[in-house]
Motif scaffolding. Structure first.
Motif, PDB file in Angstrom:
ATOM      1  N   ARG A  36      37.241  44.776  37.571  1.00 36.20           N
ATOM      2  CA  ARG A  36      37.987  44.845  37.545  1.00 36.20           C
ATOM      3  C   ARG A  36      39.175  43.307  37.212  1.00 36.20           C
ATOM      4  O   ARG A  36      39.246  42.478  38.568  1.00 36.20           O
ATOM      5  N   LEU A  37      40.196  43.319  36.753  1.00 36.96           N
ATOM      6  CA  LEU A  37      40.933  42.134  36.201  1.00 36.96           C
ATOM      7  C   LEU A  37      43.000  42.432  36.686  1.00 36.96           C
ATOM      8  O   LEU A  37      42.885  43.622  35.689  1.00 36.96           O
ATOM      9  N   GLU A  38      42.583  42.187  37.870  1.00 38.77           N
ATOM     10  CA  GLU A  38      44.350  42.762  37.789  1.00 38.77           C
ATOM     11  C   GLU A  38      44.703  40.538  37.925  1.00 38.77           C
ATOM     12  O   GLU A  38      44.977  39.955  38.423  1.00 38.77           O
ATOM     13  N   GLU A  39      46.230  41.079  37.117  1.00 31.14           N
ATOM     14  CA  GLU A  39      46.942  39.793  37.242  1.00 31.14           C
ATOM     15  C   GLU A  39      48.444  40.313  38.017  1.00 31.14           C
ATOM     16  O   GLU A  39      49.311  41.404  37.357  1.00 31.14           O
ATOM     17  N   ALA A  40      49.031  39.326  37.790  1.00 25.94           N
ATOM     18  CA  ALA A  40      50.014  39.040  38.709  1.00 25.94           C
ATOM     19  C   ALA A  40      50.667  37.836  38.266  1.00 25.94           C
ATOM     20  O   ALA A  40      50.051  36.596  38.581  1.00 25.94           O
ATOM     21  N   PRO A  41      52.187  37.135  38.620  1.00 23.97           N
ATOM     22  CA  PRO A  41      52.617  35.949  37.947  1.00 23.97           C
ATOM     23  C   PRO A  41      52.156  34.974  38.964  1.00 23.97           C
ATOM     24  O   PRO A  41      52.082  34.815  40.059  1.00 23.97           O
ATOM     25  N   GLY A  42      51.489  33.924  38.119  1.00 24.62           N
ATOM     26  CA  GLY A  42      50.873  32.960  38.511  1.00 24.62           C
ATOM     27  C   GLY A  42      49.421  33.690  38.862  1.00 24.62           C
ATOM     28  O   GLY A  42      48.938  32.291  39.840  1.00 24.62           O
ATOM     29  N   VAL A  43      48.804  34.495  39.637  1.00 24.06           N
ATOM     30  CA  VAL A  43      47.645  34.666  39.854  1.00 24.06           C
ATOM     31  C   VAL A  43      46.915  35.531  39.174  1.00 24.06           C
ATOM     32  O   VAL A  43      47.193  36.657  38.932  1.00 24.06           O
ATOM     33  N   TRP A  44      45.283  35.811  39.399  1.00 26.15           N
ATOM     34  CA  TRP A  44      44.065  37.133  38.862  1.00 26.15           C
ATOM     35  C   TRP A  44      43.748  37.035  40.186  1.00 26.15           C
ATOM     36  O   TRP A  44      42.844  35.903  40.933  1.00 26.15           O
ATOM     37  N   ARG A  45      43.058  38.392  40.030  1.00 26.84           N
ATOM     38  CA  ARG A  45      42.222  39.255  41.011  1.00 26.84           C
ATOM     39  C   ARG A  45      41.094  39.630  40.486  1.00 26.84           C
ATOM     40  O   ARG A  45      41.459  40.498  39.463  1.00 26.84           O
ATOM     41  N   VAL A  46      40.372  39.189  40.029  1.00 31.48           N
ATOM     42  CA  VAL A  46      38.767  39.694  39.856  1.00 31.48           C
ATOM     43  C   VAL A  46      38.033  40.028  40.842  1.00 31.48           C
ATOM     44  O   VAL A  46      37.373  39.287  41.652  1.00 31.48           O
ATOM     45  N   VAL A  47      37.868  40.983  40.730  1.00 38.05           N
ATOM     46  CA  VAL A  47      37.055  42.095  42.404  1.00 38.05           C
ATOM     47  C   VAL A  47      35.985  43.412  41.096  1.00 38.05           C
ATOM     48  O   VAL A  47      36.536  43.769  40.480  1.00 38.05           O
ATOM     49  N   ASN A  48      34.502  42.748  42.027  1.00 39.88           N
ATOM     50  CA  ASN A  48      33.702  44.133  41.574  1.00 39.88           C
ATOM     51  C   ASN A  48      33.424  45.174  42.553  1.00 39.88           C
ATOM     52  O   ASN A  48      34.549  45.450  43.464  1.00 39.88           O
ATOM     53  N   LYS A  49      32.709  45.672  42.128  1.00 37.88           N
ATOM     54  CA  LYS A  49      32.145  47.052  43.302  1.00 37.88           C
ATOM     55  C   LYS A  49      32.254  46.935  44.190  1.00 37.88           C
ATOM     56  O   LYS A  49      31.999  47.993  45.464  1.00 37.88           O
ATOM     57  N   ALA A  50      31.716  46.065  44.514  1.00 36.90           N
ATOM     58  CA  ALA A  50      31.232  45.598  46.205  1.00 36.90           C
ATOM     59  C   ALA A  50      32.162  45.098  47.035  1.00 36.90           C
ATOM     60  O   ALA A  50      32.500  44.593  47.733  1.00 36.90           O
ATOM     61  N   GLY A  51      33.400  44.989  45.703  1.00 34.51           N
ATOM     62  CA  GLY A  51      35.054  44.349  47.097  1.00 34.51           C
ATOM     63  C   GLY A  51      34.706  43.234  47.404  1.00 34.51           C
ATOM     64  O   GLY A  51      35.748  42.619  47.339  1.00 34.51           O
ATOM     65  N   GLU A  52      34.033  42.387  46.164  1.00 33.53           N
ATOM     66  CA  GLU A  52      33.989  40.595  46.417  1.00 33.53           C
ATOM     67  C   GLU A  52      35.038  40.176  45.546  1.00 33.53           C
ATOM     68  O   GLU A  52      35.521  40.939  44.252  1.00 33.53           O
ATOM     69  N   GLU A  53      35.592  39.404  45.523  1.00 35.02           N
ATOM     70  CA  GLU A  53      37.076  38.839  45.091  1.00 35.02           C
ATOM     71  C   GLU A  53      36.551  37.602  44.305  1.00 35.02           C
ATOM     72  O   GLU A  53      36.507  36.558  45.376  1.00 35.02           O
ATOM     73  N   LEU A  54      36.507  37.041  43.081  1.00 40.12           N
ATOM     74  CA  LEU A  54      37.170  35.726  42.491  1.00 40.12           C
ATOM     75  C   LEU A  54      38.802  35.667  42.085  1.00 40.12           C
ATOM     76  O   LEU A  54      39.680  36.621  41.219  1.00 40.12           O
ATOM     77  N   ARG A  55      39.728  35.103  42.453  1.00 41.90           N
ATOM     78  CA  ARG A  55      41.129  34.669  42.767  1.00 41.90           C
ATOM     79  C   ARG A  55      41.161  33.207  41.969  1.00 41.90           C
ATOM     80  O   ARG A  55      40.933  32.461  43.287  1.00 41.90           O
ATOM     81  N   ILE A  56      41.707  33.345  41.090  1.00 36.37           N
ATOM     82  CA  ILE A  56      42.270  32.259  40.462  1.00 36.37           C
ATOM     83  C   ILE A  56      43.937  32.124  40.368  1.00 36.37           C
ATOM     84  O   ILE A  56      44.635  32.944  39.893  1.00 36.37           O
ATOM     85  N   THR A  57      44.585  30.938  41.348  1.00 35.61           N
ATOM     86  CA  THR A  57      45.708  30.081  40.788  1.00 35.61           C
ATOM     87  C   THR A  57      46.549  30.072  39.844  1.00 35.61           C
ATOM     88  O   THR A  57      45.405  28.638  39.872  1.00 35.61           O
TER      89      THR A  57
END
Length: 219
Positions: free
Chosen positions: A55-76
């Motif tokens: 799932r992709l969660e967007e907030a001002p200035g940052v994206w958080r992409v989290v998979n079902k294992a809880g691993e996170e790809l954080r894009i600033t």
């Protein structure tokens, strides 16, 4: 497909940690939910990515992409230069070359090559995201999805992974195991396949052609 060109830094937090310092990059969000980060010097291979389901969660200035294992790809995001979306529609898929198509045909006729007791359910089993090369049953009557390539690379493993994720949602088929079959399998592809529980089978095309010739020869 959504294409974003932005100056950004990237952090991957999971089984492995990785950091990309700030630079201008291409962010690609596909309809299947996958997110990948590209530079201008790596051909097709992304610098980092998150495969679906995620799932992709967007907030001002940052994206958080989290998979079902809880691993996170954080894009600033420091600066966004372009943010564009396109509707590409359904892709007809890659057409196999003559050798690859014939290899699939031979394996369909000789499924035991993939494992003792294997039988064919269907060739080109259609799913919502494309056809699975071979759908088989193993000796225990379990369902097996088989991806056939002439040369086995990471892209083929990713393709089979997407099929398995979809097929395992079908209670009439699940659990569905995966087999990656090719004349040659690259070491990186083998590592990725093993990590995902996919069995690799190196196929001798010439020997299979010999089987075909023996079956068609009267004398």
């Amino acid at each position: 497909m959504r294409l974003v060109i932005a100056k950004c830094s990237v952090d991957y937090v999971g089984r492995l940690s990785a950091h990309l310092p700030p630079a201008t990059r291409l962010l690609m969000v596909k309809a299947d939910g996958s997110v990948s980060i590209h530079a201008d010097d790596r051909a097709y291979k992304p610098l980092n990515w998150m495969s679906p389901p995620c799932r992709l969660e967007e907030a001002p200035g940052v994206w958080r992409v989290v998979n079902k294992a809880g691993e996170e790809l954080r894009i600033t995001l420091e600066e966004v230069f372009q943010d564009t979306s396109y509707e590409l529609g359904v892709d007809p898929g890659l057409r196999k070359d003559g050798v690859e198509a014939h290899l699939q045909e031979l394996l369909a006729a000789n499924p035991e090559t993939l494992g003792d007791g294997y039988t064919l359910i269907r060739r080109e089993y259609m799913t919502a995201i494309g056809p699975v090369d071979l759908l088989c049953r193993d000796a225990t009557q379990g369902t097996v999805a088989v991806e056939v390539k002439r040369r086995g690379e990471i892209d083929g493993v990713e393709q089979l992974t997407r099929y398995l994720e979809l097929l395992n949602r079908d209670p009439l088929l699940a659990p569905v195991a995966g087999v990656f079959a090719a004349q040659e399998i690259k070491p990186q592809a083998r590592v990725l396949a093993t990590d995902r529980g996919i069995r690799c089978v190196v196929v001798d095309y010439d020997r299979l052609r010999g089987i075909e010739r023996n079956e068609l020869t009267l004398f």
